[in-house]
Motif scaffolding. Sequence first.
Motif, PDB file in Angstrom:
ATOM      1  N   LYS A 165      -4.144   1.201  -0.782  1.00  0.00           N
ATOM      2  CA  LYS A 165      -3.944   1.989   0.438  1.00  0.00           C
ATOM      3  C   LYS A 165      -4.566   1.198   1.580  1.00  0.00           C
ATOM      4  N   THR A 166      -4.049   1.378   2.765  1.00  0.00           N
ATOM      5  CA  THR A 166      -4.598   0.641   3.913  1.00  0.00           C
ATOM      6  C   THR A 166      -5.997   1.114   4.270  1.00  0.00           C
ATOM      7  N   SER A 167      -6.333   2.331   3.904  1.00  0.00           N
ATOM      8  CA  SER A 167      -7.618   2.914   4.297  1.00  0.00           C
ATOM      9  C   SER A 167      -8.794   2.481   3.421  1.00  0.00           C
ATOM     10  N   PRO A 215       0.825  -1.212   0.000  1.00  0.00           N
ATOM     11  CA  PRO A 215       0.000   0.000   0.000  1.00  0.00           C
ATOM     12  C   PRO A 215       0.863   1.267   0.000  1.00  0.00           C
ATOM     13  N   GLY A 216       0.379   2.270  -0.694  1.00  0.00           N
ATOM     14  CA  GLY A 216       1.119   3.515  -0.842  1.00  0.00           C
ATOM     15  C   GLY A 216       1.387   4.244   0.465  1.00  0.00           C
ATOM     16  N   ASP A 217       0.588   3.982   1.486  1.00  0.00           N
ATOM     17  CA  ASP A 217       0.754   4.685   2.758  1.00  0.00           C
ATOM     18  C   ASP A 217       1.482   3.837   3.801  1.00  0.00           C
ATOM     19  N   VAL A 218       2.221   2.826   3.350  1.00  0.00           N
ATOM     20  CA  VAL A 218       2.953   1.928   4.242  1.00  0.00           C
ATOM     21  C   VAL A 218       4.364   1.740   3.695  1.00  0.00           C
ATOM     22  N   THR A 219       5.324   1.536   4.586  1.00  0.00           N
ATOM     23  CA  THR A 219       6.677   1.183   4.168  1.00  0.00           C
ATOM     24  C   THR A 219       6.814  -0.323   4.295  1.00  0.00           C
TER      25      THR A 219
END
Length: 160
Positions: free
Chosen positions: A138-140, A76-80
């Motif tokens: 994304k995680t959301s 996901p784009g919002d996670v490393t």
Amino acid sequence: MQVDPGNMKLTYTDSVFHLLKPALLVLSLFLFAISALAQEESEIEIYFAETKVGESFNFNERTIHFKEVLVDSRCPGDVTCVRAGEAKILVEIFKGEKSLGKEIITLGANVNSFKTSLAKFFEEELDIEFLSLSPYPKTSRKIKTSDYQLKLKVTERLEN
């Protein structure tokens, strides 16, 4: 060659180079003309497409049908993430109404400029480039199958 009247010997001066210059010029012009003819013999036609799951991309009596997303494990784009992940999609290739086969395409997290060769399904020289698979995870949010969109480019070399 020149004859030296003083001692009657044959001497080479610049005469060899004087003969080579025109020959090299003719050879260069010949190679340039061949190169120009080769470029005129083929044209490139490019098709761009954005297609959703269940839809098809048609180009010049050919069809690439985006059947389904088999796996989407892209980070996901919002996670490393330690591992970037990948997406696997299933496409079916048609020429006219005839199915030529199905192919699973694996797209890495950096899908941009990912190239594959589906040319084995066609007679002509084709380059098929999968530009993107969106939306990016994304995680959301959970991605619905109907939201997936595949962007691709097909480059076809045509003979005149």
